[in-house]
Design an enzyme around this catalytic site. Structure first.
Site, PDB file in Angstrom:
ATOM      1  N   ASP A   1      -1.213  -0.548   6.137  1.00  0.00           N
ATOM      2  CA  ASP A   1      -1.264   0.050   7.466  1.00  0.00           C
ATOM      3  C   ASP A   1      -2.623  -0.134   8.109  1.00  0.00           C
ATOM      4  O   ASP A   1      -2.874   0.347   9.197  1.00  0.00           O
ATOM      5  CB  ASP A   1      -0.891   1.537   7.412  1.00  0.00           C
ATOM      6  CG  ASP A   1      -1.868   2.334   6.556  1.00  0.00           C
ATOM      7  OD1 ASP A   1      -2.725   1.717   5.885  1.00  0.00           O
ATOM      8  OD2 ASP A   1      -1.788   3.576   6.565  1.00  0.00           O
TER       9      ASP A   1
ATOM     10  N   ASP B   1       0.874  -1.162   0.000  1.00  0.00           N
ATOM     11  CA  ASP B   1       0.000   0.000   0.000  1.00  0.00           C
ATOM     12  C   ASP B   1       0.918   1.220   0.000  1.00  0.00           C
ATOM     13  O   ASP B   1       2.047   1.138   0.468  1.00  0.00           O
ATOM     14  CB  ASP B   1      -0.838  -0.057   1.285  1.00  0.00           C
ATOM     15  CG  ASP B   1      -1.579   1.225   1.561  1.00  0.00           C
ATOM     16  OD1 ASP B   1      -2.380   1.628   0.710  1.00  0.00           O
ATOM     17  OD2 ASP B   1      -1.348   1.826   2.626  1.00  0.00           O
TER      18      ASP B   1
ATOM     19  N   ASP C   1      -7.225  -0.894   3.866  1.00  0.00           N
ATOM     20  CA  ASP C   1      -6.671  -2.046   3.161  1.00  0.00           C
ATOM     21  C   ASP C   1      -6.766  -3.344   3.962  1.00  0.00           C
ATOM     22  O   ASP C   1      -6.081  -4.311   3.671  1.00  0.00           O
ATOM     23  CB  ASP C   1      -5.230  -1.780   2.699  1.00  0.00           C
ATOM     24  CG  ASP C   1      -4.360  -1.252   3.807  1.00  0.00           C
ATOM     25  OD1 ASP C   1      -4.671  -1.544   4.972  1.00  0.00           O
ATOM     26  OD2 ASP C   1      -3.368  -0.565   3.506  1.00  0.00           O
TER      27      ASP C   1
HETATM   28  P1  ADP Z   1      -3.574   4.263  -0.391  1.00  0.00           P
HETATM   29  O1  ADP Z   1      -4.070   3.086  -1.132  1.00  0.00           O
HETATM   30  O2  ADP Z   1      -2.421   4.922  -1.113  1.00  0.00           O
HETATM   31  O3  ADP Z   1      -3.227   3.972   1.034  1.00  0.00           O
HETATM   32  P2  ADP Z   1      -6.265   5.171   0.111  1.00  0.00           P
HETATM   33  O4  ADP Z   1      -6.947   4.060  -0.597  1.00  0.00           O
HETATM   34  O5  ADP Z   1      -6.321   5.150   1.586  1.00  0.00           O
HETATM   35  O6  ADP Z   1      -4.757   5.352  -0.392  1.00  0.00           O
HETATM   36  O7  ADP Z   1      -6.879   6.552  -0.373  1.00  0.00           O
HETATM   37  C1  ADP Z   1      -6.968   6.822  -1.769  1.00  0.00           C
HETATM   38  C2  ADP Z   1      -7.424   8.237  -2.057  1.00  0.00           C
HETATM   39  O8  ADP Z   1      -8.719   8.452  -1.539  1.00  0.00           O
HETATM   40  C3  ADP Z   1      -6.567   9.276  -1.422  1.00  0.00           C
HETATM   41  O9  ADP Z   1      -5.441   9.538  -2.198  1.00  0.00           O
HETATM   42  C4  ADP Z   1      -7.537  10.457  -1.369  1.00  0.00           C
HETATM   43  O10 ADP Z   1      -7.575  11.097  -2.603  1.00  0.00           O
HETATM   44  C5  ADP Z   1      -8.858   9.804  -1.102  1.00  0.00           C
HETATM   45  N1  ADP Z   1      -9.203   9.806   0.327  1.00  0.00           N
HETATM   46  C6  ADP Z   1      -9.244   8.745   1.157  1.00  0.00           C
HETATM   47  N2  ADP Z   1      -9.601   9.113   2.403  1.00  0.00           N
HETATM   48  C7  ADP Z   1      -9.763  10.440   2.374  1.00  0.00           C
HETATM   49  C8  ADP Z   1     -10.120  11.438   3.342  1.00  0.00           C
HETATM   50  N3  ADP Z   1     -10.360  11.128   4.619  1.00  0.00           N
HETATM   51  N4  ADP Z   1     -10.179  12.706   2.934  1.00  0.00           N
HETATM   52  C9  ADP Z   1      -9.929  13.041   1.674  1.00  0.00           C
HETATM   53  N5  ADP Z   1      -9.596  12.187   0.719  1.00  0.00           N
HETATM   54  C10 ADP Z   1      -9.507  10.887   1.041  1.00  0.00           C
HETATM   55 MG    MG Z   2      -2.941   3.437   3.135  1.00  0.00          MG
END
Ligand code: ADP
Ligand code: MG
Length: 650
Positions: free
Chosen positions: A521, A325, A525
């Site tokens: 984390d 991730d 995920d």
């Molecule tokens: P990663 O897979 O890199 O860990 P996430 O799946 O957690 O990322 O999040 C993907 C995208 O969703 C973020 O890049 C953001 O654009 C959006 N996002 C997720 N949670 C939030 C939040 N609490 N506030 C704003 N945007 C969010």
């Molecule tokens: Mg993440």
């Protein structure tokens, strides 16, 4: 086999006593046989058979009767009795003595592996300094601490419960939890964990978890469970042990009949059959696997890596593909807001955005809250917040209007046009739009950067010859590419714009090509962690989701431990193989010796017990080398240190 049970101290002591008596009896019998030639021989032999044979024989018979389990130890007793029956009582006594001695040694050794973790208990403080509502400080037992209580930590004090610093600053030694002995600086808002040590400074800490559910308590529980759970190869050796023990008994009887049919004298035939019984008994084979697994689990736990069982340890050794991730895993949990583009008043915009994000545990939300605080902006009240994983977050503002914050997908869901804000998207940064219904109010750009340990940790994994390493992110592709470039990912291995279910699907696709580990984390995920052959949670100290969903938890957020854990898993597998090859080889040798070369019984016993002890000690080697951080550099032939790029604010 009884060896792998957890024995209380009383039993350990009585075992030592019996072994002592057996040794004394043996010494007496030997002295009498070779020097004194007096009446002491039979007394010594009787002592050996009584102390060394009766308790084990009794236990094995009871198991056979009650649980229908054929204990391998029974073979030894039968062989000793057979020896005594043909007038070779002294040889039988040698057998019992060596058997007893090696059993006691094994118990001690295996106990060491178990206690390596239980020793953490000793580090948990018994009392705490509780600050009452009136400010008075009293010493109380840790058991009475409840979430919300405030405790005072003086320099040198152990943290009595998991909590959050509310006053003061100082450094803590968190080695008990993370295996990392570098002091960690904590200021108000910082999380502290039970059993870590406050090095300097006076801190006031608000308790967030009572002692029973603290991180250390969970660790101890997890490791204890892990040590009891059987790995697949352990189950195999149990299964094998049972069938094989029966086969050896039957085989020895057949051999006896064959010897008699060959016209051997009864005494000789019985003696040879008893030797065969000892030579063919699979003690070493059966202890081979647990000895390595127990030590491996303990060595990992000492380095702040929790495996939820031997199965996870064995599985990790076979992993072909590591999928990571991005946000919060490859990158630090501390992202930074770099640009703010409000279509109206900027402070109002920030206040609304911070109000929404106040309820999210996503690293992006944390960045936004910190930015607002730094600008002196208070979060606006927002209620009925719902989080939409990998998209954003929505809620109702003070007027009851629907507001939301998130990425392009979130904007599309709300019928808003994100392109009214220009410029931000050209940067390789995460953009978060804020809107009220279909109307965009503005956007912020958030930059995250790789953890300082990511580059070296990944380099160490690659260096070990892992098949493939992929990135899976819910973020935009340009951001994934930028972070990926810094960490040495090939563009083809970077998968962006993923929803949580896409990550699960991708993990499934990778699994077609070999075992997959997913490293995350726990934010957005957990499903991918659960889908992977091995789910690995980073920075799991204090994160319940991650601890639950994962098979392996790295308590610190040091990526170097991942490579360390992988190496340990492979070493464990190697040692298991060594043990099995050695113990099976030894068995073949001894059986051949007893069938074709008239191997004397005491020699068969020596080979058999010696082999068993060697196998256990070989497993214990793992304990000597706990997981350390692999920070790259010298050990790996000059891997460059990670370059940390600082995102510039404003
Ligand atoms: P990663 O897979 O890199 O860990 P996430 O799946 O957690 O990322 O999040 C993907 C995208 O969703 C973020 O890049 C953001 O654009 C959006 N996002 C997720 N949670 C939030 C939040 N609490 N506030 C704003 N945007 C969010
Ligand atoms: Mg993440």
């Amino acid at each position: 086999m009884a060896l792998t049970e957890n024995h209380p101290g009383v039993l350990r002591d009585s075992m030592a006593l019996l072994t002592g008596a057996t040794l004394f009896g043996m010494a007496l019998a030997a002295l009498d046989a070779f020097v004194l030639q007096g009446p002491w021989g039979p007394a010594g032999l009787a002592l050996v058979y009584l102390a060394g044979g009766v308790p084990t024989g009794w236990r094995a018979l009871r198991e056979l009767w009650r649980d229908r389990v054929l204990d391998i130890d029974l073979l030894m007793i039968v062989a000793a009795l057979a020896a005594a029956a043909v007038g070779a009582a002294l040889e039988g006594a040698v057998l019992l003595t060596l058997f007893d001695l090696s059993h006691t040694l094994e118990h001690r050794a295996m106990g060491r592996a178990r206690r390596a973790v239980q020793a953490l208990m000793a580090l948990r403080p018994a009392s705490a300094l509780l600050r009452g509502p009136d400010g008075a400080v009293t010493e109380v037992p840790v058991g009475v601490l409840r979430p919300g209580d405030v405790v005072i930590l003086r320099p040198g004090a152990q943290v009595p419960a998991d909590g959050v610093v509310i006053e003061g600053e100082g450094s803590l030694d968190e080695a008990t939890i993370t295996g990392e002995s570098m002091p960690v600086h904590k200021a108000p808002g910082g999380k502290v964990f039970e059993a870590t040590v406050n090095l300097n400074g006076v801190l006031a800490v608000q308790v967030v978890r009572s002692v029973e559910d603290s991180t250390v308590a969970r660790m101890i529980e997890l490791v204890t469970q892990a040590q009891h759970a059987r790995a697949p190869s352990e189950r195999f050796s149990d299964w094998f042990g049972q069938r094989y023990t029966a086969a050896v008994l039957a085989g020895s009887v057949l051999a006896l009949l064959a010897f008699l049919a060959l016209g051997w004298d009864t005494r000789e035939a019985l003696y040879r059959a008893a030797t065969l019984l000892v030579a063919a008994s699979p003690c070493a084979v059966v202890i081979s696997v647990p000895a390595a697994i127990l030590s491996g689990l303990a060595a990992a736990a000492r380095g702040g890596v929790l495996f939820k069982g031997g199965a996870a340890l064995e599985m990790l050794a076979d992993v072909e593909t590591f999928a990571f991730d991005k946000t919060g895993t490859l990158t630090t949990g501390k992202a930074m807001v770099t640009t703010v583009e409000a279509l109206g008043d900027e402070r109002e915009f920030l206040s609304l955005l911070a109000g929404l994000e106040a309820q999210s545990e996503h690293p992006i939300a944390d960045a936004i809250r910190r930015h607002a605080r730094a600008q002196g902006v208070d979060p606006a009240p927002v209620r009925d917040v719902v989080s939409i994983p990998s998209e954003g977050i929505g809620g109702l503002d003070a007027q009851g209007d629907g507001i939301w914050a998130g990425n392009r997908r979130m904007a599309a869901r709300m019928g808003a046009d994100p392109d009214v804000i220009e410029g931000l998207q050209d940067q390789a940064q995460t953009v978060v739009w804020l809107g009220r219904g279909p109307r965009i109010l503005g956007a912020v750009a958030v930059a995250d950067r790789p953890r300082e340990t990511s580059a070296a940790g990944l380099a160490a994994l690659r260096h070990e010859g892992v098949g493939a390493i992929a990135m899976m992110t819910g973020d935009r592709r340009p951001v994934g590419l930028r972070i990926g470039a810094e960490l040495g990912f090939a563009p083809a291995d970077i998968h962006a714009d993923l929803l949580p279910e896409d990550k699960v699907r991708l993990v499934g696709e990778l699994a077609a090509r070999g075992r997959v580990a997913f490293v995350g984390d726990g934010v957005n995920d957990a499903a991918a962690l659960a889908r992977a052959d091995v789910g690995i949670a980073m920075g799991a100290a204090g994160s319940d989701v991650a601890l639950q969903a994962a098979d392996v938890a790295l308590l610190s957020d040091d990526m170097g431990r991942l490579a360390g854990a992988h190496r340990l898993a492979r070493r464990t597998r190697r040692i298991i193989r060594q043990n099995l090859v050695f113990s099976l080889g030894m068995m073949v040798l001894l059986v051949a010796g007893s069938l074709f070369f008239a191997l004397p019984l005491p020699l068969a016993v020596l080979g058999h017990e010696g082999g068993t002890v060697l196998v256990v000690l070989n497993g214990l080697r793992l304990l000597a080398d706990p997981i350390r951080s692999d920070r790259g550099g010298a050990r790996m032939g000059g891997t460059p240190q990670p370059t940390t790029r600082r995102a510039t604010a404003g």
